[in-house]
Design a protein around this motif. Structure first.
Motif, PDB file in Angstrom:
ATOM      1  N   MET A  97      14.200 122.269  29.421  1.00 22.84           N
ATOM      2  CA  MET A  97      14.976 121.084  29.761  1.00 22.84           C
ATOM      3  C   MET A  97      14.114 120.124  30.577  1.00 22.84           C
ATOM      4  SD  MET A  97      18.490 120.764  31.976  1.00 22.84           S
ATOM      5  CE  MET A  97      17.662 121.159  33.510  1.00 22.84           C
ATOM      6  N   THR A  98      14.146 118.843  30.251  1.00 30.34           N
ATOM      7  CA  THR A  98      13.412 117.818  30.980  1.00 30.34           C
ATOM      8  C   THR A  98      14.394 116.837  31.600  1.00 30.34           C
ATOM      9  OG1 THR A  98      11.516 117.979  29.483  1.00 30.34           O
ATOM     10  CG2 THR A  98      11.694 115.994  30.820  1.00 30.34           C
ATOM     11  N   SER A  99      14.218 116.603  32.905  1.00 27.34           N
ATOM     12  CA  SER A  99      15.034 115.634  33.632  1.00 27.34           C
ATOM     13  C   SER A  99      14.145 114.490  34.085  1.00 27.34           C
ATOM     14  CB  SER A  99      15.700 116.295  34.844  1.00 27.34           C
ATOM     15  OG  SER A  99      16.464 117.415  34.457  1.00 27.34           O
ATOM     16  N   ALA A 100      14.737 113.334  34.351  1.00 30.09           N
ATOM     17  CA  ALA A 100      13.971 112.150  34.745  1.00 30.09           C
ATOM     18  C   ALA A 100      14.484 111.598  36.062  1.00 30.09           C
ATOM     19  CB  ALA A 100      14.050 111.079  33.662  1.00 30.09           C
ATOM     20  N   VAL A 101      13.556 111.278  36.967  1.00 30.25           N
ATOM     21  CA  VAL A 101      13.872 110.645  38.251  1.00 30.25           C
ATOM     22  C   VAL A 101      12.770 109.643  38.581  1.00 30.25           C
ATOM     23  CG1 VAL A 101      15.208 112.554  39.268  1.00 30.25           C
ATOM     24  CG2 VAL A 101      12.708 112.528  39.469  1.00 30.25           C
ATOM     25  N   ASP A 102      13.025 108.830  39.594  1.00 32.52           N
ATOM     26  CA  ASP A 102      11.977 107.931  40.069  1.00 32.52           C
ATOM     27  C   ASP A 102      10.840 108.718  40.704  1.00 32.52           C
ATOM     28  OD1 ASP A 102      13.303 105.588  39.296  1.00 32.52           O
ATOM     29  OD2 ASP A 102      14.350 105.427  41.215  1.00 32.52           O
ATOM     30  N   VAL A 103      11.206 109.644  41.597  1.00 30.13           N
ATOM     31  CA  VAL A 103      10.200 110.347  42.392  1.00 30.13           C
ATOM     32  C   VAL A 103      10.528 111.828  42.465  1.00 30.13           C
ATOM     33  CG1 VAL A 103       8.949 110.430  44.596  1.00 30.13           C
ATOM     34  CG2 VAL A 103       9.978 108.272  43.831  1.00 30.13           C
ATOM     35  N   VAL A 104       9.525 112.661  42.267  1.00 31.21           N
ATOM     36  CA  VAL A 104       9.624 114.087  42.562  1.00 31.21           C
ATOM     37  C   VAL A 104       8.799 114.366  43.815  1.00 31.21           C
ATOM     38  CG1 VAL A 104       8.998 116.427  41.841  1.00 31.21           C
ATOM     39  CG2 VAL A 104      10.039 114.860  40.198  1.00 31.21           C
ATOM     40  N   VAL A 105       9.422 115.009  44.791  1.00 32.29           N
ATOM     41  CA  VAL A 105       8.724 115.466  45.990  1.00 32.29           C
ATOM     42  C   VAL A 105       8.509 116.962  45.831  1.00 32.29           C
ATOM     43  CG1 VAL A 105       8.781 115.673  48.503  1.00 32.29           C
ATOM     44  CG2 VAL A 105       9.836 113.683  47.387  1.00 32.29           C
ATOM     45  N   VAL A 106       7.274 117.400  45.921  1.00 31.09           N
ATOM     46  CA  VAL A 106       6.952 118.819  45.792  1.00 31.09           C
ATOM     47  C   VAL A 106       6.794 119.393  47.194  1.00 31.09           C
ATOM     48  CG1 VAL A 106       5.428 120.534  44.768  1.00 31.09           C
ATOM     49  CG2 VAL A 106       5.747 118.321  43.637  1.00 31.09           C
ATOM     50  N   GLY A 107       7.744 120.213  47.602  1.00 31.15           N
ATOM     51  CA  GLY A 107       7.731 120.795  48.944  1.00 31.15           C
ATOM     52  C   GLY A 107       8.892 120.288  49.768  1.00 31.15           C
ATOM     53  N   GLY A 108       9.675 121.223  50.321  1.00 28.61           N
ATOM     54  CA  GLY A 108      10.871 120.850  51.079  1.00 28.61           C
ATOM     55  C   GLY A 108      10.803 121.188  52.549  1.00 28.61           C
ATOM     56  N   GLY A 109       9.591 121.269  53.090  1.00 29.34           N
ATOM     57  CA  GLY A 109       9.447 121.451  54.530  1.00 29.34           C
ATOM     58  C   GLY A 109       9.576 120.124  55.254  1.00 29.34           C
ATOM     59  N   GLN A 110       9.012 120.025  56.456  1.00 24.73           N
ATOM     60  CA  GLN A 110       9.205 118.832  57.269  1.00 24.73           C
ATOM     61  C   GLN A 110       8.667 117.578  56.590  1.00 24.73           C
ATOM     62  OE1 GLN A 110       7.177 120.768  60.440  1.00 24.73           O
ATOM     63  NE2 GLN A 110       5.305 119.557  60.238  1.00 24.73           N
ATOM     64  N   ALA A 111       7.523 117.669  55.905  1.00 23.90           N
ATOM     65  CA  ALA A 111       6.963 116.496  55.238  1.00 23.90           C
ATOM     66  C   ALA A 111       7.838 116.062  54.068  1.00 23.90           C
ATOM     67  CB  ALA A 111       5.540 116.780  54.769  1.00 23.90           C
ATOM     68  N   GLY A 112       8.293 117.026  53.278  1.00 19.32           N
ATOM     69  CA  GLY A 112       9.147 116.704  52.150  1.00 19.32           C
ATOM     70  C   GLY A 112      10.468 116.085  52.575  1.00 19.32           C
ATOM     71  N   LEU A 113      11.047 116.590  53.673  1.00 16.32           N
ATOM     72  CA  LEU A 113      12.314 116.029  54.157  1.00 16.32           C
ATOM     73  C   LEU A 113      12.119 114.624  54.703  1.00 16.32           C
ATOM     74  CD1 LEU A 113      13.949 119.116  55.919  1.00 16.32           C
ATOM     75  CD2 LEU A 113      14.234 118.314  53.569  1.00 16.32           C
ATOM     76  N   ALA A 114      11.009 114.393  55.433  1.00 14.82           N
ATOM     77  CA  ALA A 114      10.729 113.044  55.929  1.00 14.82           C
ATOM     78  C   ALA A 114      10.560 112.079  54.762  1.00 14.82           C
ATOM     79  CB  ALA A 114       9.483 113.062  56.802  1.00 14.82           C
ATOM     80  N   ALA A 115       9.883 112.532  53.707  1.00 12.28           N
ATOM     81  CA  ALA A 115       9.735 111.693  52.520  1.00 12.28           C
ATOM     82  C   ALA A 115      11.090 111.386  51.899  1.00 12.28           C
ATOM     83  CB  ALA A 115       8.829 112.391  51.506  1.00 12.28           C
ATOM     84  N   GLY A 116      11.931 112.421  51.781  1.00 14.70           N
ATOM     85  CA  GLY A 116      13.255 112.216  51.217  1.00 14.70           C
ATOM     86  C   GLY A 116      14.075 111.212  52.004  1.00 14.70           C
ATOM     87  N   HIS A 117      13.992 111.278  53.324  1.00 13.28           N
ATOM     88  CA  HIS A 117      14.723 110.335  54.183  1.00 13.28           C
ATOM     89  C   HIS A 117      14.326 108.897  53.859  1.00 13.28           C
ATOM     90  CE1 HIS A 117      16.475 108.669  57.893  1.00 13.28           C
ATOM     91  NE2 HIS A 117      15.333 108.005  58.023  1.00 13.28           N
ATOM     92  N   HIS A 118      13.030 108.645  53.759  1.00 11.24           N
ATOM     93  CA  HIS A 118      12.583 107.272  53.530  1.00 11.24           C
ATOM     94  C   HIS A 118      12.763 106.835  52.080  1.00 11.24           C
ATOM     95  CE1 HIS A 118      11.225 106.230  57.494  1.00 11.24           C
ATOM     96  NE2 HIS A 118      10.563 107.369  57.601  1.00 11.24           N
ATOM     97  N   LEU A 119      12.652 107.759  51.134  1.00 10.65           N
ATOM     98  CA  LEU A 119      12.943 107.406  49.744  1.00 10.65           C
ATOM     99  C   LEU A 119      14.408 107.012  49.591  1.00 10.65           C
ATOM    100  CD1 LEU A 119      10.965 110.261  47.946  1.00 10.65           C
ATOM    101  CD2 LEU A 119      10.369 107.822  47.942  1.00 10.65           C
ATOM    102  N   ARG A 120      15.291 107.738  50.285  1.00  9.21           N
ATOM    103  CA  ARG A 120      16.716 107.394  50.238  1.00  9.21           C
ATOM    104  C   ARG A 120      16.937 105.991  50.793  1.00  9.21           C
ATOM    105  NH1 ARG A 120      20.739 110.841  50.489  1.00  9.21           N
ATOM    106  NH2 ARG A 120      19.711 111.656  48.647  1.00  9.21           N
ATOM    107  N   ARG A 121      16.249 105.653  51.881  1.00  7.84           N
ATOM    108  CA  ARG A 121      16.407 104.329  52.479  1.00  7.84           C
ATOM    109  C   ARG A 121      15.885 103.232  51.560  1.00  7.84           C
ATOM    110  NH1 ARG A 121      15.133 103.970  58.791  1.00  7.84           N
ATOM    111  NH2 ARG A 121      16.250 102.038  58.368  1.00  7.84           N
ATOM    112  N   GLN A 122      14.943 103.588  50.675  1.00  6.44           N
ATOM    113  CA  GLN A 122      14.427 102.615  49.708  1.00  6.44           C
ATOM    114  C   GLN A 122      15.290 102.531  48.457  1.00  6.44           C
ATOM    115  OE1 GLN A 122      11.797 100.445  50.079  1.00  6.44           O
ATOM    116  NE2 GLN A 122      11.815 101.175  52.199  1.00  6.44           N
ATOM    117  N   GLY A 123      16.330 103.342  48.383  1.00  5.53           N
ATOM    118  CA  GLY A 123      17.234 103.308  47.236  1.00  5.53           C
ATOM    119  C   GLY A 123      16.670 103.927  45.981  1.00  5.53           C
ATOM    120  N   LEU A 124      15.699 104.836  46.141  1.00 10.36           N
ATOM    121  CA  LEU A 124      15.067 105.457  44.976  1.00 10.36           C
ATOM    122  C   LEU A 124      15.764 106.763  44.603  1.00 10.36           C
ATOM    123  CD1 LEU A 124      11.335 104.868  45.957  1.00 10.36           C
ATOM    124  CD2 LEU A 124      12.665 103.630  44.227  1.00 10.36           C
ATOM    125  N   ASP A 125      15.750 107.050  43.324  1.00  9.83           N
ATOM    126  CA  ASP A 125      16.300 108.299  42.796  1.00  9.83           C
ATOM    127  C   ASP A 125      15.213 109.368  42.888  1.00  9.83           C
ATOM    128  OD1 ASP A 125      17.883 110.162  41.452  1.00  9.83           O
ATOM    129  OD2 ASP A 125      17.123 109.506  39.493  1.00  9.83           O
TER     130      ASP A 125
END
Length: 354
Positions: free
Chosen positions: A1-29
């Motif tokens: 199965m292939t899914s599509a998003v704007d951005v994939v973040v590899v890693g869910g530690g502190q760096a990945g969560l900080a990235a997710g926070h700012h990607l959300r603020r930019q309105g990115l999927d």
């Protein structure tokens, strides 16, 4: 199965969560793919006595202050795990735990992220895998013949695992000093601490707050074309956290130069003498965990991937986040990763809008 998003973040530690926070603020999927089964990143795998270098209020990710831990001036690793789990939930970050990313490949102008649960088509990728999963062991003579127990920092938990044993701790950084102190203060372990060069302790009043300020000052100096201040490395290698100070001041942290080789039952010193050992704890650092990027053929001389800030020069749709000064001053710390995460998210948003 292939899914599509704007951005994939590899890693869910502190760096990945900080990235997710700012990607959300930019309105990115986006989606965050994390190999660990539970939140908390590498903090959930730390040894029992580990505490942060800084108070909670100086150890926070963007947007959410870490609450103080009752009775602790410097929070322990369990408190950090709770904070990261709460952060992930509070911001409703799209983290898929228990998902290992095997490869990132180019495909028709996009990046294909192949995981053990499926494939993601992304317009950009942020690699935030850190270093904990890639411990470094030096090529020491005799390592293969030693019959005792050998373990790395990642495998150490507590002195109780070594009661009555002779343990050699190798490494002159923070983990080496802290584990040597942990074992010696227990009083039931015979500890020998060895380092390549004499250990350099930072002044006792220096903690993570001051280190972040020093790293920031170095970044500003370099950006403004002024002389390199040397950053944290110019001050020393070891933060004198309370247990390290206690062991040092009690005379328990004596150190010996590195041994020349391991033998079947111990180590051989430079003068030819021999010491028996039941275990060796290698506190010898880590390397960036970047095997999933191998299909992109990005490594330059000595295996380094050239970047401009977090953006990879050889693949403009890829950013590296949280690997230390290489991809942003202090970016391997809780408080330090926020700025490069914000810059990466802003760059990606501008790139995807064109």
């Amino acid at each position: 199965m292939t899914s599509a998003v704007d951005v994939v973040v590899v890693g869910g530690g502190q760096a990945g969560l900080a990235a997710g926070h700012h990607l959300r603020r930019q309105g990115l999927d986006f989606v965050i793919l994390d190999a660990d089964a539970a939140p908390g990143g590498s903090w959930q795998h730390m040894w029992d006595s580990l505490h942060l270098f800084s108070p909670a209020e100086h150890s926070s990710l963007p947007g959410r202050l870490m609450p103080a831990q009752p009775g602790e001036a410097y929070p322990d690793a369990g408190h950090v795990v709770d904070y990261l789990a709460d952060y992930e939930k509070r911001y409703n970050l799209s983290v898929q735990h228990g998902t290992r990313v095997d490869a990132v490949r180019r495909n028709a102008g996009q990046l294909m992220v192949e995981a053990d649960t499926g494939t993601w088509r992304a317009r950009a990728v942020i690699s935030a895998t850190g270093t904990w999963s890639r411990p470094f062991l030096p090529a020491t003579p005799g390592r293969e013949v030693f019959t005792g127990r050998q373990l790395h920092t990642v495998n150490y938990r507590s002195p109780a695992d070594f009661a009555g044993q002779r343990v050699i701790v190798v490494g002159g950084g923070n983990s080496g000093a802290q584990i040597a102190a942990d074992l010696t203060l227990d009083g039931h372990v015979n500890v020998t601490w060895v380092t390549q060069r004499p250990p350099r302790f930072l002044p006792d009043d220096i903690d993570g707050r001051a280190l972040f300020d020093v790293a920031t000052a170095r970044r500003r100096a370099l950006e403004e074309g002024r002389s390199d201040t040397g950053g944290v490395a110019s001050l020393g290698d070891i933060v004198a956290v309370p247990p390290v100070r206690s062991a040092r001041d009690a005379g328990l942290l004596s150190v010996r130069p590195m041994f020349t080789r391991l033998t079947a039952d111990g180590v051989r010193w430079d003068d030819g003498s021999h010491s028996g050992a039941d275990a060796v704890v290698w506190c010898t650092g880590f390397r960036p965990a970047l095997a999933h990027l191998a299909p992109l053929n990005l490594r330059g001389p000595r295996g380094h991937i050239p970047t401009d800030g977090t953006r990879v020069l050889g693949e403009p749709h890829l950013h590296l986040l949280g690997y230390g000064d290489w991809t942003g001053p202090a970016s391997a710390t809780l408080i330090g990763v926020g700025r490069p995460a914000r810059e990466a998210a802003h760059q990606i948003a501008r790139q995807l809008s064109t």
